[in-house]
Design a protein around this motif. Structure first.
Motif, PDB file in Angstrom:
ATOM      1  N   VAL A 155      96.047  37.852 -18.296  1.00 16.54           N
ATOM      2  CA  VAL A 155      96.546  36.836 -19.227  1.00 16.54           C
ATOM      3  C   VAL A 155      98.049  36.635 -19.067  1.00 16.54           C
ATOM      4  O   VAL A 155      98.563  35.513 -19.118  1.00 16.54           O
ATOM      5  N   GLY A 156      98.771  37.736 -18.851  1.00 18.43           N
ATOM      6  CA  GLY A 156     100.217  37.631 -18.702  1.00 18.43           C
ATOM      7  C   GLY A 156     100.617  36.751 -17.538  1.00 18.43           C
ATOM      8  O   GLY A 156     101.510  35.899 -17.659  1.00 18.43           O
ATOM      9  N   ALA A 157      99.957  36.936 -16.403  1.00 19.09           N
ATOM     10  CA  ALA A 157     100.271  36.110 -15.233  1.00 19.09           C
ATOM     11  C   ALA A 157      99.896  34.659 -15.463  1.00 19.09           C
ATOM     12  O   ALA A 157     100.599  33.741 -15.034  1.00 19.09           O
ATOM     13  N   LEU A 158      98.794  34.419 -16.163  1.00 15.95           N
ATOM     14  CA  LEU A 158      98.359  33.044 -16.416  1.00 15.95           C
ATOM     15  C   LEU A 158      99.382  32.293 -17.266  1.00 15.95           C
ATOM     16  O   LEU A 158      99.679  31.123 -17.012  1.00 15.95           O
ATOM     17  N   VAL A 159      99.932  32.975 -18.261  1.00 10.15           N
ATOM     18  CA  VAL A 159     100.840  32.316 -19.191  1.00 10.15           C
ATOM     19  C   VAL A 159     102.246  32.201 -18.629  1.00 10.15           C
ATOM     20  O   VAL A 159     102.931  31.191 -18.828  1.00 10.15           O
ATOM     21  N   THR A 160     102.706  33.222 -17.906  1.00 11.37           N
ATOM     22  CA  THR A 160     104.104  33.235 -17.461  1.00 11.37           C
ATOM     23  C   THR A 160     104.305  32.742 -16.031  1.00 11.37           C
ATOM     24  O   THR A 160     105.416  32.342 -15.683  1.00 11.37           O
ATOM     25  N   ALA A 161     103.290  32.760 -15.206  1.00 11.65           N
ATOM     26  CA  ALA A 161     103.453  32.374 -13.799  1.00 11.65           C
ATOM     27  C   ALA A 161     102.869  31.005 -13.485  1.00 11.65           C
ATOM     28  O   ALA A 161     102.948  30.550 -12.343  1.00 11.65           O
ATOM     29  N   THR A 162     102.262  30.359 -14.468  1.00 13.01           N
ATOM     30  CA  THR A 162     101.719  29.017 -14.265  1.00 13.01           C
ATOM     31  C   THR A 162     102.271  28.102 -15.363  1.00 13.01           C
ATOM     32  O   THR A 162     103.051  28.521 -16.224  1.00 13.01           O
ATOM     33  N   ALA A 163     101.840  26.863 -15.320  1.00 14.87           N
ATOM     34  CA  ALA A 163     102.299  25.896 -16.317  1.00 14.87           C
ATOM     35  C   ALA A 163     101.583  26.029 -17.653  1.00 14.87           C
ATOM     36  O   ALA A 163     101.937  25.325 -18.608  1.00 14.87           O
ATOM     37  N   VAL A 164     100.605  26.945 -17.763  1.00 21.51           N
ATOM     38  CA  VAL A 164      99.830  27.069 -19.002  1.00 21.51           C
ATOM     39  C   VAL A 164     100.726  27.449 -20.170  1.00 21.51           C
ATOM     40  O   VAL A 164     100.688  26.843 -21.248  1.00 21.51           O
ATOM     41  N   GLY A 165     101.571  28.458 -19.981  1.00 22.14           N
ATOM     42  CA  GLY A 165     102.406  28.934 -21.069  1.00 22.14           C
ATOM     43  C   GLY A 165     103.399  27.890 -21.552  1.00 22.14           C
ATOM     44  O   GLY A 165     103.560  27.669 -22.763  1.00 22.14           O
ATOM     45  N   ILE A 166     104.048  27.234 -20.626  1.00 22.22           N
ATOM     46  CA  ILE A 166     105.075  26.281 -21.032  1.00 22.22           C
ATOM     47  C   ILE A 166     104.456  25.045 -21.676  1.00 22.22           C
ATOM     48  O   ILE A 166     104.997  24.503 -22.652  1.00 22.22           O
ATOM     49  N   VAL A 167     103.313  24.586 -21.172  1.00 21.28           N
ATOM     50  CA  VAL A 167     102.646  23.441 -21.795  1.00 21.28           C
ATOM     51  C   VAL A 167     102.141  23.821 -23.191  1.00 21.28           C
ATOM     52  O   VAL A 167     102.211  23.016 -24.130  1.00 21.28           O
ATOM     53  N   TRP A 168     101.654  25.041 -23.327  1.00 17.82           N
ATOM     54  CA  TRP A 168     101.229  25.533 -24.639  1.00 17.82           C
ATOM     55  C   TRP A 168     102.401  25.494 -25.622  1.00 17.82           C
ATOM     56  O   TRP A 168     102.277  25.001 -26.749  1.00 17.82           O
ATOM     57  N   ALA A 169     103.542  26.007 -25.203  1.00 16.38           N
ATOM     58  CA  ALA A 169     104.726  25.990 -26.073  1.00 16.38           C
ATOM     59  C   ALA A 169     105.141  24.566 -26.412  1.00 16.38           C
ATOM     60  O   ALA A 169     105.510  24.265 -27.563  1.00 16.38           O
ATOM     61  N   TYR A 170     105.095  23.677 -25.427  1.00 15.67           N
ATOM     62  CA  TYR A 170     105.430  22.280 -25.691  1.00 15.67           C
ATOM     63  C   TYR A 170     104.487  21.667 -26.724  1.00 15.67           C
ATOM     64  O   TYR A 170     104.915  20.912 -27.617  1.00 15.67           O
ATOM     65  N   LEU A 171     103.198  21.963 -26.608  1.00 13.96           N
ATOM     66  CA  LEU A 171     102.228  21.389 -27.554  1.00 13.96           C
ATOM     67  C   LEU A 171     102.482  21.911 -28.964  1.00 13.96           C
ATOM     68  O   LEU A 171     102.371  21.151 -29.941  1.00 13.96           O
ATOM     69  N   VAL A 172     102.790  23.201 -29.090  1.00 13.46           N
ATOM     70  CA  VAL A 172     103.113  23.748 -30.403  1.00 13.46           C
ATOM     71  C   VAL A 172     104.308  23.016 -31.006  1.00 13.46           C
ATOM     72  O   VAL A 172     104.332  22.692 -32.189  1.00 13.46           O
ATOM     73  N   ARG A 173     105.287  22.715 -30.169  1.00 12.97           N
ATOM     74  CA  ARG A 173     106.548  22.132 -30.645  1.00 12.97           C
ATOM     75  C   ARG A 173     106.425  20.631 -30.901  1.00 12.97           C
ATOM     76  O   ARG A 173     106.985  20.120 -31.880  1.00 12.97           O
ATOM     77  N   PHE A 174     105.679  19.907 -30.056  1.00 12.36           N
ATOM     78  CA  PHE A 174     105.777  18.451 -30.070  1.00 12.36           C
ATOM     79  C   PHE A 174     104.500  17.725 -30.443  1.00 12.36           C
ATOM     80  O   PHE A 174     104.491  16.489 -30.461  1.00 12.36           O
ATOM     81  N   CYS A 175     103.412  18.435 -30.736  1.00 13.91           N
ATOM     82  CA  CYS A 175     102.209  17.736 -31.199  1.00 13.91           C
ATOM     83  C   CYS A 175     102.483  16.989 -32.500  1.00 13.91           C
ATOM     84  O   CYS A 175     101.895  15.932 -32.759  1.00 13.91           O
ATOM     85  N   ALA A 176     103.375  17.539 -33.317  1.00 16.30           N
ATOM     86  CA  ALA A 176     103.701  16.876 -34.579  1.00 16.30           C
ATOM     87  C   ALA A 176     104.314  15.500 -34.350  1.00 16.30           C
ATOM     88  O   ALA A 176     104.099  14.579 -35.149  1.00 16.30           O
ATOM     89  N   VAL A 177     105.079  15.347 -33.271  1.00 18.25           N
ATOM     90  CA  VAL A 177     105.685  14.057 -32.953  1.00 18.25           C
ATOM     91  C   VAL A 177     104.600  13.025 -32.658  1.00 18.25           C
ATOM     92  O   VAL A 177     104.623  11.899 -33.178  1.00 18.25           O
ATOM     93  N   ALA A 178     103.654  13.405 -31.815  1.00 18.53           N
ATOM     94  CA  ALA A 178     102.559  12.485 -31.495  1.00 18.53           C
ATOM     95  C   ALA A 178     101.689  12.207 -32.718  1.00 18.53           C
ATOM     96  O   ALA A 178     101.238  11.073 -32.935  1.00 18.53           O
ATOM     97  N   LEU A 179     101.450  13.232 -33.523  1.00 20.07           N
ATOM     98  CA  LEU A 179     100.605  13.065 -34.699  1.00 20.07           C
ATOM     99  C   LEU A 179     101.224  12.094 -35.689  1.00 20.07           C
ATOM    100  O   LEU A 179     100.530  11.257 -36.290  1.00 20.07           O
ATOM    101  N   GLN A 180     102.531  12.171 -35.881  1.00 22.86           N
ATOM    102  CA  GLN A 180     103.186  11.245 -36.804  1.00 22.86           C
ATOM    103  C   GLN A 180     103.044   9.803 -36.334  1.00 22.86           C
ATOM    104  O   GLN A 180     102.797   8.898 -37.137  1.00 22.86           O
ATOM    105  N   SER A 181     103.194   9.573 -35.032  1.00 21.93           N
ATOM    106  CA  SER A 181     103.045   8.227 -34.508  1.00 21.93           C
ATOM    107  C   SER A 181     101.618   7.720 -34.669  1.00 21.93           C
ATOM    108  O   SER A 181     101.397   6.556 -35.043  1.00 21.93           O
TER     109      SER A 181
END
Length: 543
Positions: free
Chosen positions: A406-432
């Motif tokens: 799991v560690g390699a999947l989250v930190t060595a691929t785009a999965v972790g960063i996209v996950w963090a982006y979704l946590v941060r910015f889904c609210a922006v899309a939801l408001q629109s």
């Protein structure tokens, strides 16, 4: 009774989705619980920090927040009052020019000012050469005062935008009534306009403070010891994830309090008295002449100059001086990584937001509303908190079952960063998306149901054609936010996948400010797109 399992299965995907998006926040809060605390030194490190650096974090963050809040409130409110309550040549132009600093990430503004105003910058070098002076001629840019300056002129548009809306919708008629009753202009402003704008100013200041507390680029680059930089030091320098998580909890509590303040202020804005639009014949802005006109020009010009024009000019200087030193070969690679991550996140965020907004439209029960509220909290959570909260459960799971990788999947691929982006910015899309749904009459849904249309058909044939503009706006806003995001990207990006934001920070940190100008200007150009759309929307709403 038979519908209970069906209802549970209907809401289960929404609950799981909310759990995935709120997991980083829950993990940060769980860092205070006794289970899972494998870092035995978390307690001693926190006690040592409490007796050494933690008071400094608190006082620096407090002073920074107070000064930025005061400055942004003054600049934003005065500018909003100037373009709303008064008429002078260029007023319509200043209405959208005052929004331009929204396109400038605060850390980019910090790089630009540092490059131009530092001891070895062109301004001080030119002054020493011209007047035969020696030593430092200007205050140190990388200081608390410099950070306050950068944040005020980068973030005042939040206050300006809300105050301008409140004054335009509510103050004009009452100002006119007060004038007819014989009240002089200063009293009309003090007793009528400013009290009506107070909830909007409070909401804008809360947004400014949330952005200030979430910042990492300016504080780290200027060497200011704030809570955000302390979280990264506890994680990366002291190598203690629980200490970082517990520090992040303290920051999260403050941000949640600010979010509550902003929501209360927004409610007060809704119930404040409104007597019509400012554009009617009996509520025209007051024409200014002479010295008052010059003052209005100065009030509107200084924020635009300090927050957008000057930083852009400072960054264009190295581009014009020597194009050969710029990293053109790597620029396309950095831009490609930024665009790829932004596009992936924008598509996923729009899908999640559309699913949640449609669920609320179809059945606004307590569970669905709760899920939407949980997802909406993500935008208020600083990137540093999301990073710690994301890596904490990943570390626990990796230690428990290392064969899963799991560690390699989250930190060595785009999965972790996209996950963090979704946590941060889904609210922006939801408001629109929710704004788009608010413009669709409920009668269309009722007519479709009477004709036998199911949920899938309702979404595909009724809602989607009417939501295309809202969907495009949501995707664009998320894309731009991802392009500018720095804290989460720095830690979670895959290897050899630097983005424009990360490269700009690294080049500036290495004192290669001339090379940092190229990716920084690219971020500014991208940020201009939603600012232009926002300006057009505000203009069309006034017609």
């Amino acid at each position: 009774m038979r519908r209970t399992p069906f209802r549970f299965l209907h809401t289960l995907p929404l609950v799981l989705l909310a759990g995935i998006l709120v997991l980083p926040v829950l993990a940060v809060l769980a860092s205070w619980l006794p289970f899972g605390q494998t870092d035995a030194l978390a307690g001693p490190i926190l006690r040592e920090m409490a007796s050494t650096v933690l008071p400094g974090y608190v006082w620096t963050t407090l002073w920074l927040s107070l000064l930025v809040a005061l400055g942004a409130a003054i600049v934003g409110t005065v500018a909003a009052a100037a373009v709303t309550l008064f008429d002078f040549p260029g007023r319509r132009t200043f209405e959208w020019l005052l929004l331009l600093p929204l396109a400038m990430p605060a850390y980019v503004t910090a790089y630009a000012y540092t490059d131009f105003l530092q001891f070895s910058g062109p301004l001080q070098v030119g002054l020493r050469a011209t007047f035969g002076l020696e030593g430092r001629l200007l205050p140190e840019v990388r200081s608390l005062g410099g950070a306050v300056w950068v944040f005020i002129f980068s973030l005042y548009p939040y206050v300006y935008l809300l105050a301008r809306t409140a004054l335009g919708e509510r103050a004009a008629h009452l100002m006119e009534a007060a004038r007819l009753l014989g009240a002089p202009l200063p009293r009309r402003i003090r007793a009528v306009a400013l009290p009506l704008a107070r909830p909007a100013v409070a909401a804008g200041v809360a947004l400014v403070l949330m952005e200030t507390l979430a910042d990492f680029g300016v504080a780290s680059y200027f060497g200011i010891q704030t809570f955000t930089t302390g979280i990264y030091k506890a994680w990366l320098s002291m190598d203690n994830r629980l200490a970082a998580a517990q520090l992040a909890t303290m920051l999260l509590v403050v941000v949640m309090a600010l979010l509550h303040l902003e929501q209360r202020a927004q409610k007060r804005m809704r119930f404040a008295g409104g007597l019509g639009r400012a554009g009617s014949a009996e509520a025209q802005p007051l024409a200014l002449r002479g010295g008052r006109r010059l003052l209005a020009w100065a009030v509107c010009t200084v924020p635009v100059l300090m927050g957008f024009v000057a930083p852009v000019v400072f960054m264009l200087r190295p581009l014009a001086a020597d194009w050969s030193v710029l990293p053109w070969a790597r620029f396309l690679e950095w831009a490609g990584n930024s665009v790829r991550l932004g596009a992936i996140t924008a598509v996923l965020a729009v899908i999640v937001a559309l699913a949640l907004a449609f669920a609320v439209r179809r059945s606004a029960d307590a569970v669905t509303r709760g899920v939407v509220q949980l997802v909406s909290l993500g935008y208020a959570v600083p990137g540093a908190v999301i990073v710690v909260g994301l890596l904490l459960p990943v570390g626990w799971l990796q230690a428990a079952v290392p064969q899963w990788g799991v560690g390699a999947l989250v930190t060595a691929t785009a999965v972790g960063i996209v996950w963090a982006y979704l946590v941060r910015f889904c609210a922006v899309a939801l408001q629109s998306m929710q704004s788009g749904y608010a413009r669709i009459p409920q009668s269309l849904d009722d007519s479709a149901r009477m004709l036998g249309t199911g949920s899938a058909g309702l979404l595909a044939r009724v809602h989607w054609p009417l939501l295309k503009r809202s969907t495009a706006a949501a995707a664009l806003l998320v894309f731009v936010d991802v392009m500018k995001e720095l804290p989460a990207t720095m830690v979670l990006r895959p290897f050899n996948s630097d983005t424009l934001a990360v490269v700009a920070y690294q080049l500036a940190r290495d004192e290669r400010l001339g090379e940092a100008a190229l990716p920084s200007l690219a971020l500014v150009a991208v940020g201009l797109v939603p600012v232009i759309l926002l300006s057009r929307t505000l203009r069309s709403s006034k017609r």
